[in-house]
Motif scaffolding. Structure first.
Motif, PDB file in Angstrom:
ATOM      1  N   GLU A 112       0.811  -1.093   0.094  1.00 15.23           N
ATOM      2  CA  GLU A 112      -0.073   0.083  -0.183  1.00 15.23           C
ATOM      3  C   GLU A 112       0.838   1.404   0.101  1.00 15.23           C
ATOM      4  O   GLU A 112       0.426   2.406  -0.355  1.00 15.23           O
ATOM      5  N   ARG A 113       2.204   1.218   0.338  1.00 15.66           N
ATOM      6  CA  ARG A 113       2.907   2.206   0.554  1.00 15.66           C
ATOM      7  C   ARG A 113       3.743   2.579  -0.756  1.00 15.66           C
ATOM      8  O   ARG A 113       4.511   3.512  -0.893  1.00 15.66           O
ATOM      9  N   ARG A 114       3.751   1.351  -1.612  1.00 16.20           N
ATOM     10  CA  ARG A 114       4.864   1.496  -2.631  1.00 16.20           C
ATOM     11  C   ARG A 114       4.022   2.611  -3.918  1.00 16.20           C
ATOM     12  O   ARG A 114       2.981   2.315  -4.014  1.00 16.20           O
ATOM     13  N   PRO A 115       4.819   3.337  -4.476  1.00 14.41           N
ATOM     14  CA  PRO A 115       4.321   3.764  -5.532  1.00 14.41           C
ATOM     15  C   PRO A 115       3.656   3.173  -6.563  1.00 14.41           C
ATOM     16  O   PRO A 115       4.163   2.049  -6.921  1.00 14.41           O
ATOM     17  N   GLN A 116       2.476   3.747  -7.305  1.00 12.34           N
ATOM     18  CA  GLN A 116       2.043   2.858  -8.358  1.00 12.34           C
ATOM     19  C   GLN A 116       2.751   3.313  -9.636  1.00 12.34           C
ATOM     20  O   GLN A 116       2.756   2.245 -10.644  1.00 12.34           O
ATOM     21  N   ALA A 117       3.498   4.158  -9.719  1.00 10.71           N
ATOM     22  CA  ALA A 117       4.116   4.494 -11.008  1.00 10.71           C
ATOM     23  C   ALA A 117       5.337   5.453 -10.593  1.00 10.71           C
ATOM     24  O   ALA A 117       5.233   6.169  -9.501  1.00 10.71           O
ATOM     25  N   VAL A 118       6.556   5.485 -11.472  1.00 16.74           N
ATOM     26  CA  VAL A 118       7.305   6.442 -11.260  1.00 16.74           C
ATOM     27  C   VAL A 118       8.000   7.156 -12.637  1.00 16.74           C
ATOM     28  O   VAL A 118       7.903   6.385 -13.346  1.00 16.74           O
ATOM     29  N   LEU A 119       7.739   8.430 -12.626  1.00 20.72           N
ATOM     30  CA  LEU A 119       8.290   9.200 -13.631  1.00 20.72           C
ATOM     31  C   LEU A 119       9.597   9.739 -13.477  1.00 20.72           C
ATOM     32  O   LEU A 119       9.926  10.323 -12.487  1.00 20.72           O
ATOM     33  N   TRP A 120      10.548   9.233 -14.391  1.00 22.56           N
ATOM     34  CA  TRP A 120      11.742   9.552 -14.172  1.00 22.56           C
ATOM     35  C   TRP A 120      12.513  10.439 -15.549  1.00 22.56           C
ATOM     36  O   TRP A 120      12.359   9.926 -16.555  1.00 22.56           O
ATOM     37  N   ASP A 121      12.752  11.709 -15.273  1.00 26.65           N
ATOM     38  CA  ASP A 121      13.328  12.386 -16.393  1.00 26.65           C
ATOM     39  C   ASP A 121      14.775  11.936 -16.546  1.00 26.65           C
ATOM     40  O   ASP A 121      15.569  12.187 -15.704  1.00 26.65           O
ATOM     41  N   MET A 122      15.102  11.062 -17.244  1.00 28.68           N
ATOM     42  CA  MET A 122      16.492  10.465 -17.749  1.00 28.68           C
ATOM     43  C   MET A 122      17.510  11.604 -18.197  1.00 28.68           C
ATOM     44  O   MET A 122      18.584  11.377 -17.524  1.00 28.68           O
ATOM     45  N   ASP A 123      17.086  12.387 -18.836  1.00 30.22           N
ATOM     46  CA  ASP A 123      18.140  13.221 -19.411  1.00 30.22           C
ATOM     47  C   ASP A 123      18.454  14.197 -18.565  1.00 30.22           C
ATOM     48  O   ASP A 123      17.881  15.105 -17.965  1.00 30.22           O
ATOM     49  N   GLY A 124      19.927  14.244 -18.144  1.00 35.66           N
ATOM     50  CA  GLY A 124      20.547  15.055 -17.007  1.00 35.66           C
ATOM     51  C   GLY A 124      20.529  14.185 -15.786  1.00 35.66           C
ATOM     52  O   GLY A 124      21.435  14.631 -14.951  1.00 35.66           O
ATOM     53  N   THR A 125      19.915  13.088 -15.810  1.00 36.81           N
ATOM     54  CA  THR A 125      20.082  12.178 -14.671  1.00 36.81           C
ATOM     55  C   THR A 125      20.974  10.961 -14.743  1.00 36.81           C
ATOM     56  O   THR A 125      21.854  10.841 -14.131  1.00 36.81           O
ATOM     57  N   LEU A 126      20.546  10.260 -16.216  1.00 35.00           N
ATOM     58  CA  LEU A 126      21.128   9.110 -16.475  1.00 35.00           C
ATOM     59  C   LEU A 126      21.951   9.305 -17.557  1.00 35.00           C
ATOM     60  O   LEU A 126      22.907   8.758 -17.626  1.00 35.00           O
ATOM     61  N   VAL A 127      21.226  10.287 -18.396  1.00 34.14           N
ATOM     62  CA  VAL A 127      22.152  10.246 -19.717  1.00 34.14           C
ATOM     63  C   VAL A 127      22.248  11.882 -19.962  1.00 34.14           C
ATOM     64  O   VAL A 127      21.534  12.621 -19.464  1.00 34.14           O
ATOM     65  N   ASP A 128      23.000  12.184 -20.958  1.00 33.69           N
ATOM     66  CA  ASP A 128      23.203  13.257 -21.249  1.00 33.69           C
ATOM     67  C   ASP A 128      22.978  13.508 -22.875  1.00 33.69           C
ATOM     68  O   ASP A 128      24.122  13.567 -23.580  1.00 33.69           O
ATOM     69  N   THR A 129      21.785  13.837 -23.316  1.00 37.61           N
ATOM     70  CA  THR A 129      21.431  13.945 -25.005  1.00 37.61           C
ATOM     71  C   THR A 129      21.523  15.652 -25.216  1.00 37.61           C
ATOM     72  O   THR A 129      21.453  15.806 -26.679  1.00 37.61           O
TER      73      THR A 129
ATOM     74  N   ALA B 230      19.216   9.061 -34.572  1.00 35.93           N
ATOM     75  CA  ALA B 230      20.306   8.290 -35.097  1.00 35.93           C
ATOM     76  C   ALA B 230      21.526   8.437 -34.356  1.00 35.93           C
ATOM     77  O   ALA B 230      22.297   7.710 -34.281  1.00 35.93           O
ATOM     78  N   LYS B 231      21.758   9.681 -33.761  1.00 35.76           N
ATOM     79  CA  LYS B 231      23.009   9.726 -32.716  1.00 35.76           C
ATOM     80  C   LYS B 231      22.828   8.539 -31.365  1.00 35.76           C
ATOM     81  O   LYS B 231      23.706   8.097 -31.179  1.00 35.76           O
ATOM     82  N   LEU B 232      21.776   8.508 -31.018  1.00 34.45           N
ATOM     83  CA  LEU B 232      21.478   7.483 -30.004  1.00 34.45           C
ATOM     84  C   LEU B 232      21.894   6.001 -30.351  1.00 34.45           C
ATOM     85  O   LEU B 232      22.045   5.027 -29.542  1.00 34.45           O
ATOM     86  N   GLU B 233      21.464   5.748 -31.757  1.00 36.74           N
ATOM     87  CA  GLU B 233      21.722   4.514 -32.460  1.00 36.74           C
ATOM     88  C   GLU B 233      23.284   4.252 -32.085  1.00 36.74           C
ATOM     89  O   GLU B 233      23.825   2.941 -32.371  1.00 36.74           O
ATOM     90  N   GLU B 234      24.131   5.251 -32.381  1.00 37.69           N
ATOM     91  CA  GLU B 234      25.557   5.038 -32.369  1.00 37.69           C
ATOM     92  C   GLU B 234      25.865   4.605 -30.917  1.00 37.69           C
ATOM     93  O   GLU B 234      27.130   4.178 -30.602  1.00 37.69           O
ATOM     94  N   GLY B 235      25.285   5.240 -29.832  1.00 37.75           N
ATOM     95  CA  GLY B 235      25.573   5.054 -28.470  1.00 37.75           C
ATOM     96  C   GLY B 235      24.727   5.908 -27.512  1.00 37.75           C
ATOM     97  O   GLY B 235      24.519   7.220 -27.979  1.00 37.75           O
ATOM     98  N   ILE B 236      24.509   5.346 -26.357  1.00 36.67           N
ATOM     99  CA  ILE B 236      23.823   6.055 -25.302  1.00 36.67           C
ATOM    100  C   ILE B 236      24.931   6.863 -24.579  1.00 36.67           C
ATOM    101  O   ILE B 236      25.973   6.503 -24.055  1.00 36.67           O
ATOM    102  N   PRO B 237      24.575   8.316 -24.255  1.00 36.22           N
ATOM    103  CA  PRO B 237      25.835   8.950 -23.683  1.00 36.22           C
ATOM    104  C   PRO B 237      25.526   8.884 -22.339  1.00 36.22           C
ATOM    105  O   PRO B 237      24.724   9.898 -21.493  1.00 36.22           O
TER     106      PRO B 237
ATOM    107  N   GLU C  68      25.069   3.672 -15.607  1.00 33.38           N
ATOM    108  CA  GLU C  68      25.164   2.437 -16.194  1.00 33.38           C
ATOM    109  C   GLU C  68      25.164   1.265 -15.207  1.00 33.38           C
ATOM    110  O   GLU C  68      24.636   0.283 -14.785  1.00 33.38           O
ATOM    111  N   ARG C  69      26.418   1.674 -14.157  1.00 33.45           N
ATOM    112  CA  ARG C  69      26.626   0.536 -12.857  1.00 33.45           C
ATOM    113  C   ARG C  69      25.578   0.719 -12.093  1.00 33.45           C
ATOM    114  O   ARG C  69      25.183  -0.313 -11.608  1.00 33.45           O
ATOM    115  N   ILE C  70      24.942   1.719 -11.678  1.00 38.36           N
ATOM    116  CA  ILE C  70      24.056   1.831 -10.715  1.00 38.36           C
ATOM    117  C   ILE C  70      22.753   1.345 -11.348  1.00 38.36           C
ATOM    118  O   ILE C  70      22.071   0.383 -10.298  1.00 38.36           O
TER     119      ILE C  70
END
Length: 103
Positions: free
Chosen positions: A6-23, A84-91, A97-99
């Protein structure tokens, strides 16, 4: 008393850009390329005006500066270039990635 479920979130919205990747460099390069193809000099100040903006706002800025395409076509062009750039590799940002891998 509430259960753990009951305490767990139903969903999580995460803005990945600037947090996990830098596009951001990909988006700025796509804007510059598109502007140059339309004979426009796209400056650092122009690019800064788009940072944090929604895609329609960015497309309007490009259009107001002389990109002679519809808003939706500008958005499509930018997305196509960034994909097209992302298909070359995720920044990935350092350690992201380790986390995510749980290491």
């Amino acid at each position: 008393m509430t259960s753990d479920n009951e305490r767990r979130p139903q969903a999580v919205l995460w803005d990945m850009d600037g947090t996990l990747v830098d596009t951001k460099p990909y988006w700025l390069a796509a804007q510059t390329e598109l502007a140059q193809e339309h004979g426009i000099v796209w400056t650092t100040l122009d690019a800064r005006a788009t940072v944090g903006q929604a895609m329609p706002a960015t497309a309007r800025i490009l259009r107001e500066n002389g990109v002679d395409l519809s808003i939706s076509k500008i958005i499509d062009e930018l997305i196509e270039r960034v994909v097209a750039k992302l298909e070359e590799g995720i920044p990935w940002l350092p350690e992201a990635e380790r986390i995510l891998a749980g290491n």
